[in-house]
Design an enzyme around this catalytic site. Structure first.
Site, short mmCIF file in Angstrom:
data_model
loop_
_atom_site.label_atom_id
_atom_site.label_comp_id
_atom_site.label_asym_id
_atom_site.label_seq_id
_atom_site.Cartn_x
_atom_site.Cartn_y
_atom_site.Cartn_z
N ARG A 110 7.88 35.01 -108.19
CA ARG A 110 7.17 35.79 -107.17
C ARG A 110 6.16 34.75 -106.39
O ARG A 110 5.95 35.05 -105.22
CB ARG A 110 6.08 36.76 -108.15
CG ARG A 110 6.90 37.86 -108.81
CD ARG A 110 6.04 38.74 -109.83
NE ARG A 110 5.80 37.64 -110.94
CZ ARG A 110 5.30 38.09 -112.13
NH1 ARG A 110 4.47 39.34 -112.17
NH2 ARG A 110 5.17 37.33 -113.11
N ASP B 69 7.60 41.50 -112.32
CA ASP B 69 8.29 40.12 -112.57
C ASP B 69 9.74 40.67 -112.44
O ASP B 69 10.43 40.97 -113.45
CB ASP B 69 8.08 39.64 -113.72
CG ASP B 69 8.59 38.04 -113.72
OD1 ASP B 69 9.63 37.81 -113.03
OD2 ASP B 69 8.26 37.23 -114.66
N CYS C 242 1.66 33.09 -110.26
CA CYS C 242 2.62 34.01 -111.04
C CYS C 242 2.74 33.11 -112.39
O CYS C 242 1.91 32.47 -112.89
CB CYS C 242 3.96 34.41 -110.56
SG CYS C 242 5.24 33.13 -110.35
#
Length: 161
Positions: A18, A126, A12
């Site tokens: 994440r 996100d 990420c």
């Protein structure tokens, strides 16, 4: 002859939300499929840091956890060849990784949503700037992708570049 277990890297932006959540979920769900499950960020702090507290709380709510010593890390282009599969959360991450990767490693860099047909081509959002519910939603997406990877592995359809 049995094929060696593959290694997977989940990527990420900063490796604090994440991708660490994906690392924990993949280790729990796919630990028997992959010999190595790791995560990194394309813009992670080079000094490393802890997982975001909200991500850790969401993982705990869903009965997942990371090792207590877990620290964020930046993607090292020289190490991309160690992974059979590199799964990115955003198209921008795929582009950045492919620019850094050796030509022979570029085909193994995919979007996580390649394993979520209902989200094909979309980014995993996100949750960093949003409410706690965003972390739970992302966990649901990652869990569905993990189940798809598991099914493809069982059916012999999980191929590596």
């Amino acid at each position: 002859m049995q094929q060696a277990k593959p290694a997977v890297l989940v990527v990420c932006t900063a490796n604090i939300c994440r991708s660490p959540m994906a690392e924990a979920i993949f280790k729990s769900t796919l630990g028997h499929v992959f010999k190595t499950v790791a995560s990194a960020g394309v813009h992670a702090d080079p000094r490393g840091g802890p997982v975001d507290a909200r991500a850790a709380a969401a993982l705990a709510r869903h009965k997942y956890s990371l090792d207590r010593k877990w620290r964020s890390r930046r993607v090292d282009p020289d190490q991309l060849g160690q992974y059979d599969l590199v799964l990115a959360m955003e198209a921008e991450h795929v582009e950045a990784l492919r620019k850094k990767a050796a030509p022979e490693h570029q085909a193994r860099i995919l979007m996580l949503t390649d394993f979520l047909p209902e989200m094909a081509g979309q980014d995993i959002p996100d949750p960093y700037f949003g409410p706690a519910a965003g972390f739970d939603a992302v966990i649901g997406m990652i869990e569905r992708a993990a189940q798809r990877l598991l099914a493809e592995s069982r059916e012999g359809r999980l191929k590596f570049a």
